[in-house]
Design a protein around this motif. Sequence first.
Motif, PDB file in Angstrom:
ATOM      1  N   MET A  19      46.682  -6.341  -9.054  1.00 21.23           N
ATOM      2  CA  MET A  19      45.551  -5.437  -9.254  1.00 21.23           C
ATOM      3  C   MET A  19      45.015  -4.849  -7.942  1.00 21.23           C
ATOM      4  O   MET A  19      44.443  -3.769  -7.958  1.00 21.23           O
ATOM      5  N   THR A  20      45.192  -5.558  -6.837  1.00 25.34           N
ATOM      6  CA  THR A  20      44.638  -5.064  -5.578  1.00 25.34           C
ATOM      7  C   THR A  20      45.663  -4.314  -4.733  1.00 25.34           C
ATOM      8  O   THR A  20      45.436  -3.174  -4.366  1.00 25.34           O
ATOM      9  N   TRP A  21      46.772  -4.945  -4.411  1.00 24.14           N
ATOM     10  CA  TRP A  21      47.732  -4.338  -3.486  1.00 24.14           C
ATOM     11  C   TRP A  21      48.819  -3.543  -4.180  1.00 24.14           C
ATOM     12  O   TRP A  21      49.127  -2.426  -3.779  1.00 24.14           O
ATOM     13  N   LEU A  22      49.436  -4.122  -5.191  1.00 25.88           N
ATOM     14  CA  LEU A  22      50.593  -3.469  -5.792  1.00 25.88           C
ATOM     15  C   LEU A  22      50.233  -2.247  -6.624  1.00 25.88           C
ATOM     16  O   LEU A  22      51.067  -1.378  -6.835  1.00 25.88           O
ATOM     17  N   ALA A  23      48.991  -2.154  -7.074  1.00 29.31           N
ATOM     18  CA  ALA A  23      48.565  -0.973  -7.826  1.00 29.31           C
ATOM     19  C   ALA A  23      48.630   0.282  -6.964  1.00 29.31           C
ATOM     20  O   ALA A  23      48.814   1.383  -7.471  1.00 29.31           O
ATOM     21  N   ARG A  24      48.523   0.113  -5.662  1.00 23.75           N
ATOM     22  CA  ARG A  24      48.581   1.253  -4.725  1.00 23.75           C
ATOM     23  C   ARG A  24      49.993   1.555  -4.258  1.00 23.75           C
ATOM     24  O   ARG A  24      50.211   2.524  -3.557  1.00 23.75           O
ATOM     25  N   LEU A  25      50.942   0.715  -4.609  1.00 23.01           N
ATOM     26  CA  LEU A  25      52.318   0.838  -4.136  1.00 23.01           C
ATOM     27  C   LEU A  25      53.201   1.625  -5.101  1.00 23.01           C
ATOM     28  O   LEU A  25      54.347   1.298  -5.276  1.00 23.01           O
TER      29      LEU A  25
END
Length: 144
Positions: A19-25
Motif C-alpha cells: 500500500m505504501t511503496w509498491l502502489a507507486r511502482l
Amino acid sequence: MMRYAAYAILVAALLIVQMTWLARLTIGGAAPNPLQIFVMSVGLLHGSEEGAVVGAGVGLLQDVVGGGPLGLGMLAELSVGFVALHTAVWAAAAHLVGMLQAPILEVARVGALGACYNGVVAVPIFRGLRYVDMALVRDHEDFR
C-alpha cells in the motif's frame, strides 16, 4: 497455530509494503502484488483448500484497507489460493459490478505486465515462506 500467527505478521508487513511503496511502482498500469504471491505460495505449499481460505482472508483485508468494493478482492484472492486466476477473476467481477470499463485488450495487457512483475517477486517470497514454514516445524518438533 504458530504458522497462522506468522502468516498474519507476514501479511501485515506485505500489506504495508504494497500500500505504501509498491502502489507507486506502476509501469504500464501494473504493479507487483506480493500478497498475491503469498497466497499462491500458501496454496502450493499446503494445498488448494488452505490456499483458498488464506486467500479469502487476505482479499477481505485488502478490500477493507484499500477501500474497494467489499468482497471483490476476496473473490479474486480466494481464486488465487485455489487456482491462481487473480487478474481474470478480478476483472470479470469488476466488470459485472460496473467498476471496470476498460477494453479487454487493455485489461489483458495490464494483467500480463502484472504477471511479469509478480514472477520476479515470486521466487524470494516463496523461498522465504518455505523457510518460515520449515523453521516453525523445527521449533514445534524441538518443543515436544
